[in-house]
Design a protein around this motif. Structure first.
Motif, PDB file in Angstrom:
ATOM      1  N   GLU A 135      -3.947 -43.178 -21.800  1.00 22.52           N
ATOM      2  CA  GLU A 135      -3.198 -43.731 -22.523  1.00 22.52           C
ATOM      3  C   GLU A 135      -5.294 -44.097 -23.447  1.00 22.52           C
ATOM      4  O   GLU A 135      -5.383 -43.895 -24.705  1.00 22.52           O
ATOM      5  N   LYS A 136      -5.286 -45.440 -23.188  1.00 19.32           N
ATOM      6  CA  LYS A 136      -6.992 -45.755 -23.433  1.00 19.32           C
ATOM      7  C   LYS A 136      -8.207 -44.322 -23.745  1.00 19.32           C
ATOM      8  O   LYS A 136      -9.143 -44.396 -24.297  1.00 19.32           O
ATOM      9  N   MET A 137      -8.807 -43.935 -22.335  1.00 16.03           N
ATOM     10  CA  MET A 137      -9.570 -43.094 -22.594  1.00 16.03           C
ATOM     11  C   MET A 137      -9.162 -41.270 -23.404  1.00 16.03           C
ATOM     12  O   MET A 137     -10.469 -40.436 -24.370  1.00 16.03           O
ATOM     13  N   GLY A 138      -7.941 -41.079 -23.531  1.00 12.96           N
ATOM     14  CA  GLY A 138      -7.485 -39.840 -24.407  1.00 12.96           C
ATOM     15  C   GLY A 138      -7.071 -38.976 -23.531  1.00 12.96           C
ATOM     16  O   GLY A 138      -8.212 -38.440 -22.443  1.00 12.96           O
ATOM     17  N   PRO A 139      -7.128 -37.508 -24.354  1.00 14.27           N
ATOM     18  CA  PRO A 139      -6.657 -36.287 -23.799  1.00 14.27           C
ATOM     19  C   PRO A 139      -8.584 -35.544 -23.493  1.00 14.27           C
ATOM     20  O   PRO A 139      -8.559 -34.521 -24.241  1.00 14.27           O
ATOM     21  N   LEU A 140      -9.074 -36.424 -23.422  1.00 10.14           N
ATOM     22  CA  LEU A 140     -11.061 -35.415 -23.134  1.00 10.14           C
ATOM     23  C   LEU A 140     -11.383 -35.818 -21.757  1.00 10.14           C
ATOM     24  O   LEU A 140     -10.876 -35.827 -20.792  1.00 10.14           O
ATOM     25  N   LEU A 141     -11.865 -34.233 -22.407  1.00 11.76           N
ATOM     26  CA  LEU A 141     -12.746 -34.000 -20.181  1.00 11.76           C
ATOM     27  C   LEU A 141     -13.711 -34.625 -20.431  1.00 11.76           C
ATOM     28  O   LEU A 141     -14.861 -34.255 -20.938  1.00 11.76           O
TER      29      LEU A 141
END
Length: 648
Positions: A517-523
């Motif tokens: 949740e902290k870093m989010g849906p990113l690669l």
């Protein structure tokens, strides 16, 4: 006429010619009567000898009498000096014979023999380096493709199981080769190339053999590594020759195994493009879809590395269709097992469906190996049939490694290993969405000191966040059990592989799968599987130092959260931990039923075959340091404990 008969006739002609030449150079002589030496002396003294000729050995005398008759005699001793005086006294023509000289052919052969020997050795080594196989020393550019006719190929689609979709894709090729008009009257064209992609051991080559057996057309098979060898231009020449042979036999099939050996992406290195492998690839691209048509030739290729192939190979017109041959599901595994069990006498208790459920992640080659290992176990036990017991032993050997009962562990090492494995099993049973614990063993297997094995209830295609975090918790169960029982100062290196795998799962959750949740849906992850040096040199970093620091903190947070959860579960069930340790020390291996007894705090039932064992438990285990863990399949339900870099 066969090649062997032609060669035999050629050598017979050469032998006849050589015999004629030797006969022509051999000295010819007239027939003469043999005279006793005493009579010869008498004839000399009577004046009846006209001419005498001494041989080069000093004992043979031949010549002519005054009546015109030829004679020949042999001196009984080495040399008679008186006979020469008698010959001269009676006016006999006397002469000697010079030593016989070598024939012209023999002298030429002796002088040229060293040169001929060197030429023969050179031709032999050139044939060996090029794998000539009787083709001739200068046939470097000839194709090495093996032609199979319909009598040689016995494999059919009945021998291929577990990949129904792939069989449907390639069955069109067989229908087209048998009846092209069925497709042509509607304007359809069969694909020029079919690329079969899948993990190792899934049956790509077997499927190609089945196509050959079903189509009943010429089938050329070659490996990608057979194109390129030591001479520049050989690979391209072999590609041209292979397609020329195929045109003469059209309609036909060309099968190229391990295409990635010759079809790797061009321009990926730091050097120029004048690479022998790239020239071979260029020639293959032209032959598959160039100015000249190759009607009736279907190219089938197989690879397990589609990511490294050149994009020009994969475009429509070359490999129009990609057939995915993946790992079989539970139904496919059952079908594959039935195929391999045809030649094995089975017991009445063997159930392929049960074996298939217990082998998730197995490829076709793994299942074939499983059946073979079970047959070997039955043969060692002098049994007439292969029962379910042998299949269970074979499955444990393949998934956990062979037992190493000859190794000896001390009681302390044995108890610590038992606590470690019990920690994995208890946490794995208590966390949600975790695969059920199938078996726990402290018998050294392969390079592992102990094994905790999980058996999924069904094949998993994807993993939820809760399931992944439960895996992390169970991985730390072994280390935490050691810390709870012996204290943090006595924790061993046995959890090195557990820590490695847990950290890998947590980092992928944060950087690749978007489960933080902290870093989010990113690669955030870089491509760690880059195999080309030139491309990796030019890569740039796509994240800031602050982002990298945040990723590290989030990975540590995931690890700490699940570490504390596992610790709490073990502290609340420390009595079960002690009971499971005692059961492991006594029985060495416990199964799901015994684990159920322990988790419900009941008395542990004995194994079915325990009466046949030595209850003293002195014939078991041992401990040895294991090398670093190799990469395991994500769908293999196994947890192997290793002592890390230190020895134990």
């Amino acid at each position: 006429m066969s090649d062997m008969a032609k060669n035999l006739i050629l050598w017979l002609v050469i032998a006849v010619v050589l015999m004629s030449v030797f006969q022509s150079f051999s000295p010819s002589g007239t027939s003469s009567s043999t005279m006793v030496y005493s009579e010869f002396v008498s004839q000399v003294n009577n004046g009846n000898i006209r001419r005498a000729e001494f041989g080069d050995d000093g004992r043979t005398i031949s010549g002519m009498t005054r009546n015109g008759q030829s004679y020949k005699t042999v001196v009984p001793t080495q040399y008679d000096p008186k006979i020469l005086d008698d010959l001269l006294a009676n006016d006999v023509e006397t002469q000697g014979t010079p030593p016989e000289e070598q024939s012209i052919l023999a002298s030429i052969f002796i002088s040229w023999f060293p040169m001929l020997l060197l030429i023969g050795v050179w031709i032999f080594f050139m044939r060996q380096m090029q794998g000539g196989g009787g083709r001739g020393a200068m046939s470097f550019g000839k194709s090495k493709a093996k032609l199979m006719n319909e009598e040689q190929s016995k494999t059919t689609f009945k021998d291929v199981a577990g990949c129904d979709e792939a069989k449907e894709e390639v069955s069109e090729l067989v229908d087209y080769l048998k009846d092209p008009s069925k497709f042509q009257r509607l304007g359809g064209k069969i694909p020029k190339g079919v690329l079969m992609v899948g993990p190792p051991g899934t049956g790509k080559t077997l499927l190609a053999k089945a196509i050959s057996g079903e189509a009943k057309v010429p089938f050329f098979s070659i490996s990608g590594s057979d194109f390129v060898e030591m001479f520049v231009g050989v690979g391209a020449s072999r590609v041209r020759d292979m397609f020329e042979q195929a045109k003469k036999s059209a309609p036909c099939i060309i099968f190229i195994d391990e295409l990635d050996a010759v079809g790797r992406q061009r321009g990926a290195g730091l050097g120029g493009g004048h690479d022998e492998r790239e020239q071979t690839l260029n020639q293959m691209l032209v032959e598959m879809d160039g100015f000249e048509g190759n009607e009736g030739i279907i190219v089938i290729a197989a690879t397990n590395r589609p990511d490294v192939l050149d994009p020009a190979l994969l475009r429509p017109g070359r490999f129009d269709r990609q057939v995915i041959v993946g790992l079989p599901d539970v139904r496919g595994r059952e079908q594959i097992l039935k195929v391999h069990m045809r030649k094995v006498p089975l017991g009445d208790d063997v159930k392929p469906s049960v074996i298939a459920r217990g082998t998730p992640g197995f490829s076709g080659a793994d299942l074939a190996n499983l059946v073979n290992e079970a047959a070997l176990f039955a043969a060692r036990g002098d049994k007439r049939v292969v029962s379910m017991e042998e299949f269970d032993k074979a499955k444990d050997k393949i998934m956990m490694g062979a037992e190493r009962r000859s190794m000896v562990m001390t009681d302390d090492e044995k108890a610590m290993t038992a606590y470690h494995e019990a920690g994995h099993a208890i946490v794995g049973r208590l966390v949600p969405e975790h695969d059920p614990v199938y078996k726990v063993s402290i018998i050294p297997r392969g390079r592992a000191l102990g094994v905790t094995m999980y058996l999924p209830e069904q094949d998993r295609v994807s993993h939820s966040k809760q399931h992944l975090e439960s895996m992390i918790s169970s991985l730390f169960g072994g280390r935490l059990a050691e810390a709870i029982i012996y204290g943090n100062d006595k924790v061993t290196t046995g959890a090195s592989n557990d820590i490695e795998r847990a950290t890998e799962i947590a980092r992928k959750m944060v950087t690749q799968w978007g489960l933080s949740e902290k870093m989010g849906p990113l690669l955030y992850a870089e491509d760690e599987n880059e195999v080309f040096l030139g491309r990796s040199v030019t890569q740039h970093k796509h994240m800031s130092d602050d982002t990298a620091r945040a990723i590290d903190e989030e990975v540590k947070s995931v690890i700490d959260r699940n570490y504390q959860r596992a610790k709490k579960l073990l502290e609340e069930n420390e009595d079960i931990l002690h009971s499971m340790k005692d059961a492991l020390v006594r029985y060495e291996t416990i199964d799901a039923d015994q684990i159920d007894d322990l988790m419900n705090r009941r008395d542990v039932r004995q194994p079915k075959d325990w009466d046949d064992r030595d209850s003293g438990g002195n014939d078991s285990d041992g401990g040895a340091a294991k090398a670093e863990n190799t990469e395991e399949r994500p769908d293999r339900p196994i947890n192997v404990d290793k002592p890390g870099d230190a020895t134990s």
